[in-house]
Design a protein around this motif. Structure first.
Motif, PDB file in Angstrom:
ATOM      1  N   THR A   1       7.547  -4.326  -8.327  1.00  0.00           N
ATOM      2  CA  THR A   1       7.750  -4.557  -9.760  1.00  0.00           C
ATOM      3  C   THR A   1       6.401  -4.491 -10.468  1.00  0.00           C
ATOM      4  O   THR A   1       5.363  -4.778  -9.881  1.00  0.00           O
ATOM      5  CB  THR A   1       8.406  -5.919 -10.024  1.00  0.00           C
ATOM      6  OG1 THR A   1       7.529  -6.961  -9.546  1.00  0.00           O
ATOM      7  CG2 THR A   1       9.741  -6.027  -9.308  1.00  0.00           C
ATOM      8  N   ARG A   2       6.440  -4.115 -11.726  1.00  0.00           N
ATOM      9  CA  ARG A   2       5.215  -3.978 -12.510  1.00  0.00           C
ATOM     10  C   ARG A   2       5.119  -5.092 -13.546  1.00  0.00           C
ATOM     11  O   ARG A   2       6.056  -5.849 -13.764  1.00  0.00           O
ATOM     12  CB  ARG A   2       5.187  -2.608 -13.199  1.00  0.00           C
ATOM     13  CG  ARG A   2       5.152  -1.433 -12.234  1.00  0.00           C
ATOM     14  CD  ARG A   2       5.021  -0.116 -12.982  1.00  0.00           C
ATOM     15  NE  ARG A   2       4.996   1.026 -12.068  1.00  0.00           N
ATOM     16  CZ  ARG A   2       3.930   1.453 -11.415  1.00  0.00           C
ATOM     17  NH1 ARG A   2       2.767   0.821 -11.576  1.00  0.00           N
ATOM     18  NH2 ARG A   2       3.988   2.495 -10.605  1.00  0.00           N
TER      19      ARG A   2
ATOM     20  N   GLY B   1       4.264  -9.163 -11.441  1.00  0.00           N
ATOM     21  CA  GLY B   1       4.716  -8.086 -10.572  1.00  0.00           C
ATOM     22  C   GLY B   1       4.044  -8.117  -9.219  1.00  0.00           C
ATOM     23  O   GLY B   1       3.176  -8.942  -8.936  1.00  0.00           O
TER      24      GLY B   1
ATOM     25  N   THR C   1       4.704  -6.600  -4.836  1.00  0.00           N
ATOM     26  CA  THR C   1       5.629  -6.070  -3.834  1.00  0.00           C
ATOM     27  C   THR C   1       6.329  -7.234  -3.155  1.00  0.00           C
ATOM     28  O   THR C   1       5.671  -8.127  -2.606  1.00  0.00           O
ATOM     29  CB  THR C   1       4.880  -5.221  -2.795  1.00  0.00           C
ATOM     30  OG1 THR C   1       4.193  -4.156  -3.466  1.00  0.00           O
ATOM     31  CG2 THR C   1       5.853  -4.628  -1.786  1.00  0.00           C
TER      32      THR C   1
END
Length: 242
Positions: free
Chosen positions: A74-75, A79, A81
């Motif tokens: 996700t960014r 965010g 991993t």
């Protein structure tokens, strides 16, 4: 919070096939529940340094694990991993007939876990205070299995218990091997149904095993894990499709 188990997962990768080893190690840790649902991996730079691999190799490994349904990136703020909410319990969604070498794989696990139970009980007898937290965690996994809502929850606690037993030995290398064997076991167990009565009986043996380790009773711990894994082999043979 880091544990001996996650420290082992993120220890340096030293094989020539660094990409494959990284994928195998992280994937096995996820399927064994060592990296549970929602777990956030360290930042890319830090993780590459911990594993002692290049960032490009790490990106390839994380990309492969994302494509296989183990991880999600996700960014933005917050965010990173993460392990997916419902990570796979088996490497290939095991279906159909068992692999031809399945009994060899069960035998290898039995040999390993007998040794782990022996070492864990010996350490408990010699250093009871050193293993107290680890044994409490094992009892917690047993309680989770007793109250599990469906097999996936049961299986993750089951795998965590067996990996946790390796943690009790105090030997980091055994924790990695335990995670790999639990991932392999998940692949085999994926071929069969999971009757509640069988799971309940299995958990009774978990309680006996942990109690024996806590007492430092090596003979009973070894006898219990051998009986437990012999039962697993019989259940797989009886319930797997032809």
């Amino acid at each position: 919070m880091a544990t001996d188990a996650t420290d082992a997962v993120f220890s340096p990768v030293v094989t020539p096939t660094t990409l494959e080893e990284t994928v195998e190690r992280l994937g096995s840790a996820i399927r064994a529940g060592l990296l549970p649902a929602g777990h956030r991996l360290p930042p890319e730079r830090d993780l590459a340094e911990q594993l002692r691999i290049s960032r490009s190799t790490l990106r390839q490994a994380l990309g492969a694990l994302s494509e296989s349904g183990h991880l999600v990136a996700t960014r933005g703020r917050g965010g990173g991993t993460f392990v997916v909410d419902r990570p796979p319990l088996a490497a290939h969604g095991a279906v159909g007939a068992l692999p031809a070498d399945w009994r060899d794989r069960v035998a290898a696990r039995r040999a390993f876990e007998v040794g782990v139970a022996c070492l864990a009980a010996e350490r408990s007898a010699a250093e009871p205070s050193a293993v107290a937290d680890g044994l409490a965690a094992l009892r917690g996994q047993i309680d989770l299995m007793a109250g599990a809502d469906g097999f996936p929850d049961y299986r993750r606690a089951d795998a965590a218990l067996h990996v946790g037993l390796a943690e009790v030995t105090g030997v980091r290398r055994l924790v990695l091997q335990a995670a790999e064997l639990q991932a392999d076991a998940a692949d085999l167990i994926g071929h069969i149904a999971h009757p509640r009565a069988v799971l309940e009986h299995s958990n009774v043996e978990h309680r006996r095993l942990v109690a024996a380790v806590e007492r430092g009773d090596v003979a009973t711990a070894v006898r219990t894990i051998r009986r437990h894994l012999a039962g697993t082999e019989q259940v797989i043979a009886g319930l797997a499709p032809a």
